[in-house]
Design an enzyme around this catalytic site. Sequence first.
Site, short mmCIF file in Angstrom:
data_model
loop_
_atom_site.label_atom_id
_atom_site.label_comp_id
_atom_site.label_asym_id
_atom_site.label_seq_id
_atom_site.Cartn_x
_atom_site.Cartn_y
_atom_site.Cartn_z
N ARG A 119 0.87 -1.17 0.00
CA ARG A 119 0.00 0.00 0.00
C ARG A 119 0.91 1.22 0.00
O ARG A 119 2.12 1.07 0.03
CB ARG A 119 -0.92 -0.03 1.22
CG ARG A 119 -0.19 -0.24 2.53
CD ARG A 119 -1.13 -0.27 3.72
NE ARG A 119 -0.41 -0.60 4.94
CZ ARG A 119 -0.94 -0.62 6.15
NH1 ARG A 119 -2.22 -0.35 6.31
NH2 ARG A 119 -0.22 -0.93 7.21
N CYS A 123 2.56 7.48 -6.60
CA CYS A 123 3.18 8.79 -6.81
C CYS A 123 2.16 9.87 -6.50
O CYS A 123 1.03 9.81 -6.98
CB CYS A 123 3.62 8.86 -8.27
SG CYS A 123 4.11 10.51 -8.76
N GLU A 158 -2.32 7.14 6.70
CA GLU A 158 -0.91 7.29 7.06
C GLU A 158 -0.03 7.71 5.88
O GLU A 158 0.85 6.95 5.44
CB GLU A 158 -0.39 6.01 7.70
CG GLU A 158 -1.05 5.73 9.04
CD GLU A 158 -0.43 4.56 9.81
OE1 GLU A 158 0.20 3.69 9.18
OE2 GLU A 158 -0.58 4.52 11.04
N CYS A 163 8.54 9.73 -3.98
CA CYS A 163 8.65 9.17 -5.32
C CYS A 163 9.65 10.00 -6.11
O CYS A 163 9.68 11.23 -5.96
CB CYS A 163 7.27 9.21 -5.98
SG CYS A 163 7.29 8.68 -7.70
N CYS A 165 10.06 9.78 -9.57
CA CYS A 165 9.78 9.65 -11.01
C CYS A 165 9.99 10.98 -11.73
O CYS A 165 10.24 12.01 -11.10
CB CYS A 165 8.35 9.14 -11.22
SG CYS A 165 7.11 10.42 -10.98
N CYS A 168 7.81 13.77 -10.59
CA CYS A 168 8.23 14.34 -9.30
C CYS A 168 9.47 15.21 -9.45
O CYS A 168 9.60 16.24 -8.79
CB CYS A 168 8.43 13.22 -8.27
SG CYS A 168 6.87 12.49 -7.73
N GLU A 314 -6.17 5.43 15.78
CA GLU A 314 -5.89 3.99 15.89
C GLU A 314 -5.07 3.72 17.15
O GLU A 314 -4.22 4.52 17.53
CB GLU A 314 -5.05 3.50 14.70
CG GLU A 314 -5.74 3.44 13.37
CD GLU A 314 -4.80 2.90 12.29
OE1 GLU A 314 -3.86 2.14 12.61
OE2 GLU A 314 -4.99 3.26 11.12
N TRP A 322 3.32 -6.48 14.46
CA TRP A 322 4.47 -6.03 13.67
C TRP A 322 5.64 -5.59 14.54
O TRP A 322 6.70 -5.26 14.04
CB TRP A 322 4.08 -4.92 12.69
CG TRP A 322 3.27 -3.81 13.31
CD1 TRP A 322 1.90 -3.67 13.26
CD2 TRP A 322 3.75 -2.69 14.07
NE1 TRP A 322 1.51 -2.54 13.95
CE2 TRP A 322 2.62 -1.92 14.45
CE3 TRP A 322 5.02 -2.27 14.47
CZ2 TRP A 322 2.72 -0.76 15.21
CZ3 TRP A 322 5.12 -1.11 15.23
CH2 TRP A 322 3.98 -0.37 15.58
N GLU A 362 -2.08 -9.02 8.44
CA GLU A 362 -2.52 -8.51 9.74
C GLU A 362 -3.48 -9.46 10.45
O GLU A 362 -4.21 -9.05 11.34
CB GLU A 362 -3.12 -7.11 9.55
CG GLU A 362 -2.02 -6.12 9.21
CD GLU A 362 -2.47 -4.68 9.07
OE1 GLU A 362 -3.62 -4.47 8.62
OE2 GLU A 362 -1.68 -3.79 9.37
N PHE A 364 -3.05 -11.62 12.62
CA PHE A 364 -2.84 -11.81 14.06
C PHE A 364 -2.75 -10.49 14.81
O PHE A 364 -2.36 -10.45 15.98
CB PHE A 364 -1.61 -12.68 14.31
CG PHE A 364 -1.76 -14.07 13.76
CD1 PHE A 364 -2.85 -14.86 14.14
CD2 PHE A 364 -0.86 -14.58 12.83
CE1 PHE A 364 -3.02 -16.13 13.61
CE2 PHE A 364 -1.02 -15.85 12.30
CZ PHE A 364 -2.11 -16.63 12.69
C1 GLA Z 1 -1.31 1.36 10.85
C2 GLA Z 1 -2.31 1.33 9.71
C3 GLA Z 1 -3.37 0.29 9.86
C4 GLA Z 1 -2.78 -0.99 10.39
C5 GLA Z 1 -2.08 -0.73 11.68
C6 GLA Z 1 -1.53 -1.95 12.36
O1 GLA Z 1 -1.59 2.23 11.85
O2 GLA Z 1 -2.91 2.58 9.51
O3 GLA Z 1 -3.97 0.09 8.60
O4 GLA Z 1 -1.89 -1.51 9.45
O5 GLA Z 1 -1.01 0.13 11.45
O6 GLA Z 1 -0.96 -1.64 13.60
ZN ZN Z 2 6.38 10.44 -8.81
#
Ligand code: GLA
Ligand code: ZN
Length: 688
Positions: A119, A123, A158, A163, A165, A168, A314, A322, A362, A364
Amino acid sequence: MTKRYPPISAKLPVFMHGADYNPDQWLHDPSIFEQDIRLMKLANCNVMAIGIFSWAALEPEEGRFEFGWLDHVLDTFAANGLYAWLATPSGARPAWMSQQYPEVLRVGPNRVRNLHGMRHNHCYTSPVYREKTAIMNTKIAERYAHHPAVVGWHISNEFGGECHCEFCQKAFRGWLKEKYGSLEALNRAWWTTFWSHTYNDWSQVESPAPHGETMVHGQNLDWRRFVSDQTIDFYKHETKPLKAANPELPCTTNMMDLFYGLDYRSFAEALDVISWDAYPTWHEAASDGSIAAWFAFNHDLFRSLKGKPFMLMESTPSLTNWQPVSKLKRPGMHKLSSLQAVAHGSDTVQYFQWRKSRGSSEKFHGAVVDHVGHEHTRVFQDVAELGATLSKLTDVIGTTVPAETAILFDWDNRWAVNDAQGPRNSGIHYENTVMQHYRALWEMGVPTDIVGSGDDFAKYKLLLLPMAYLLRAETGAKIEKFVREGGTVAVTYWSGVVDENDLCYLDGFPGPLRTTVGIWAEEIEGLHDHERNVITLAEGNPLGFAGTFEVREICELIHAETAETLGVYGSDFYAGRPALTVNRLGKGQAYYLAARVSDPRFYESFYGKLAADAGIRRAIDAALPEGVTATVRTDGERDYVFVMNFSGREHSIALDDQSYYDLESGENVTELFMPMNSVRLLKRLSRS
Ligand code: GLA
Ligand code: ZN
């Protein structure tokens, strides 16, 4: 005088409590959605963030849009008293788009284009990506901007990354032309005569690259500023159709703790409300003091970006998947961790995510609803209890933290100080240094704002400048005025070294602060990890404490010009030379600390004295054991005091007067018994 900000949404003027919700992962089984609605109410949740990565579900083929499932989700929410932050799906794009238009994919600093996948792999300049987001956002806006369940827009997810390219590069050159006007001005600002790096045509200018230019500090700094501006520009591009459809709906994007790549302070100007994602790694050590202080700093920063309540968009209801080791939250920690955000100014507690994914990376990660799918889990009960607690805190909504102390923290300073090749390439530790100073205030329960150079300092009594290396002349002038008018400032080593172009001041460091602090910093040296020096404070010095404190990593050799020496180095060829000074200027005073003292007791004594002299109010006037802290939010009539125990041990805290009312028990309290991982919510008449 009552001061209270309006709730984030007039539709939902209570604490927002909920999670990221990805119903598009469960469309094949409609019974899941039915269960979710039942469970959301049971969990005392009232808001969900929806559609964050839903592009493929919303536009499965180019130009074919599927909104039926989202209509159903939002309509069912509305019928059940649930609300939504509706996301624009640009955080990830569908495979068809990457295949059809490879230009949407990012090019790395090595000039290689990424493949489809992951994800945030797009660009921000690509005309196609901008066009596709404009179409998508217009459709979403037209359909949902007036939907009764929608409380606001969650833009992308987030933001981050860069980039390189051709689009850019061109945009970077355009940004530079706008900034400098001429190549001569750019060459001067970047000091390109060094190593014959002078540019004589705009087309020669490129972004930094591992196999190209990395040594021109001004260029690196401007590239970071450009990436930041270009991302903000993309955010604004996304919000245009949303604002056009309904200017009343607030827009936000979820930020990350002390994220390096974007200047959040300038990003904040484009947001209606700040939101961020906090994932503390609790239970790493016997005491959670360090990790709690780091997150407290971040909460303070995010509140200070707009000086008003923010959103915890969040957090995890249990663990992440992670971090190097995924620890479960110990009993009490869910409440303590969530209310820490509230204590520092959050008006929401939200999680990632509502229901655990069945597959992919994700699966878990902690969620409110576990794979087992029912409410009889420890985590679900923690969440439901927290929701019940939040529902008693409606009066806290819109209140502010009355900070009289501020720490200067600028992104471009951060970029410049970390990029500089200087006294300690093995670790200049800028962020840790800021934390070292902040920690002392946190331990004492001193409400603190985290400000930028452009902010107004006049409302503070005490201003801390840890390693203000890149310092504009006008900021120096503003600080001088602040001191002359009665403020107290504490400046450290490696401040006032370069201007906004990362060019060294030529009139003696700390440049624009030299008169204010009354010292000249002639030389600076880095110490090896194993080396130590000390600062010895003179007996009878006006700080009221003496002693010898260990110094590591950085020692600056300074001359007290108009300043008075309070402490001196204890060893090496500069033993006896000043290491801590104070300069009295106008009605105020400016302290200068020339070395990195490592003993936390120094900072507590030092800032304890400065805060007391400046008449700064702590959240409570009680002795707080290490790892126990307090914050306050106020509307000017009532103070809401949060006492938090991160120490890993139980404690009893004697309160400073009789007037505290416990918001949960409904009783007056004079002493708090605090088990480990606990928080107490108190109310008293306002002291501000
Ligand atoms: C970030 C992302 C979420 C998810 C969480 C996991 O904050 O915005 O989509 O991936 O991490 O902790
Ligand atoms: Zn670019």
